[in-house]
Enzyme design. Structure first.
Site, PDB file in Angstrom:
ATOM      1  CG  ASP A  66      -7.806   3.420  -4.176  1.00 58.44           C
ATOM      2  OD1 ASP A  66      -8.996   3.633  -4.533  1.00 58.44           O
ATOM      3  OD2 ASP A  66      -7.160   2.441  -4.569  1.00 58.44           O
ATOM      4  CE1 TYR A  80      -6.774   3.014   0.113  1.00 58.77           C
ATOM      5  CE2 TYR A  80      -4.380   2.924   0.361  1.00 58.77           C
ATOM      6  CZ  TYR A  80      -5.552   2.438  -0.187  1.00 58.77           C
ATOM      7  OH  TYR A  80      -5.512   1.351  -1.011  1.00 58.77           O
ATOM      8  CD  GLU A 102      -2.982  -0.772  -0.136  1.00 53.06           C
ATOM      9  OE1 GLU A 102      -3.027   0.356  -0.648  1.00 53.06           O
ATOM     10  OE2 GLU A 102      -3.630  -1.743  -0.585  1.00 53.06           O
TER      11      GLU A 102
END
Ligand code: SF4
Length: 366
Positions: free
Chosen positions: A137, A119, A36
């Site tokens: 996202d 996030y 990520e």
């Protein structure tokens, strides 16, 4: 379609369309975290070889925590946004000391770690632990802005909050991992920015923007960001067949990377004069300027750079060099330059210089 039907339709659709990405095989908290962070601002295809090389070299949090900074920067070279890898290093050390060597299964504690925002924390909680946290996202922003026909600018804090709440409300019980990946995948493969493939979309029956004919206008952007153009000059400073490199400070932009000295040209300043001034300011020495190398253009998020490199040599003893901004310096043989981690804008220059031998260098000096 109500929210729970939309959530179920997406979660059911995901297994049929999912791409086999390396971080999806064995989505451990460590692998999800690294993937990520790499995927921030970076395309999936570009991340895959970096992720694979990283995991081969650093299979656990302990490997990252115990690696030296140079190793990490080298593995990251080419991905850009280097503060990400500095944060990974700091976080790995904290994880080793305080969390048994793995990202914790607790949203609040994840958010306290360097480089982990809402996030990434949501992605780790949902993808690694299957806990019902949203992970919104850019692909998910676009899809949800269309499904719920959100008219407000997508980057406003009110809209971001609304999107996170909407994403959380869609999660069917026990299916956070599937739902969040479905949102990301459907945004990336189906709800495309310019031409959404609505006929393939699992939530077309519930999509307000499609029904109202406004999908092309969602998400609504804010004011366009202004782009700054920078003219820069750098010195390939040569002495006894070696090239001078300096290391950027460990904090700020592109921390810890190596670079050639130089900087921004002032308004109306000739490049050669600008180079002499920059090296006087940065290194405290006078230089003689030789041949130019090919100019390099590079784009960053909010600025464009044209960099003009010149060969040059010290007019006085190199012993008198004093570093004003850099943390460290070295004289390096051209063939060894590729072993150092440079900002992306320097890569072509480094490749060109690495092909030169001592005679080539001296021919280009004044
Ligand atoms: Fe996007 Fe079309 Fe699906 Fe709406 S129906 S979410 S616009 S792909």
């Amino acid at each position: 379609m109500d929210e729970s039907a939309i959530g179920r339709a997406l979660a059911d659709w995901f297994p049929k369309r999912r791409r086999d990405l390396p971080w999806r095989l064995n989505p451990s908290p460590y692998r999800v975290w690294i993937s990520e962070i790499m995927l921030q601002q970076t395309q999936i295809d570009r991340v895959i070889p970096f992720f694979t090389a990283w995991m081969e070299r650093l299979p656990t949090v302990r490997h990252v925590a115990e690696a030296d900074r140079e190793t990490l920067l080298k593995l990251w070279e080419g991905l850009g946004y280097y503060s990400r890898v500095i944060n990974i290093h700091q976080t790995a050390r904290i994880l080793l000391e305080e969390h048994d060597g793995a990202p914790p299964a607790e949203h609040r504690r994840l958010l306290a770690l360097p480089g982990i925002g809402p996030y990434t924390a949501g992605a780790i909680m949902s993808l690694a632990f299957n806990e019902p946290y949203p992970a919104v996202d850019a692909n998910v922003e676009r899809l949800l802005s269309r499904v719920f026909d959100i008219e407000e600018p997508v980057k406003s804090s009110a809209t971001q909050k609304r999107l996170r709440r909407a994403a959380a409300d869609l999660i069917p019980p026990g299916r956070a991992r599937e739902l969040n990946q479905a949102l990301m995948e459907c945004g990336a493969l189906v709800c495309l920015p310019r031409s959404p493939r609505c006929e393939e979309c699992p939530v077309r029956a519930g999509c307000l923007a499609r029904r109202r004919g406004v999908a092309a206008y969602r998400p609504r952007k804010g004011e366009p960001r202004s782009i700054t153009h920078l003219e820069t000059v750098v010195g390939v400073l040569v002495h006894k067949g070696r090239v001078f490199l300096q290391k950027r400070p460990e904090v700020g932009l592109m921390p810890g990377l190596w670079e050639f000295p130089g900087g921004k040209l002032e308004k109306g300043e000739a490049p050669v004069e600008g180079l002499k001034r920059e090296l006087r300011e940065e290194l405290g020495i006078e230089v003689r300027v030789g041949s130019p190398l090919a100019a390099v253009r590079h784009s960053y998020t909010s600025f464009r750079v044209r960099m003009r490199p010149y060969f040059c040599s010290p007019a006085s003893s190199p012993e008198s060099i004093r570093l004003e901004k850099a943390s460290e310096s070295r004289w390096v043989k051209p063939s060894r330059l590729p072993e150092y981690s440079f900002p992306a804008a320097n890569r072509r220059l480094v490749a060109d210089l690495a092909k030169l031998d001592t005679d080539d260098l001296s021919e280009r000096l004044p």
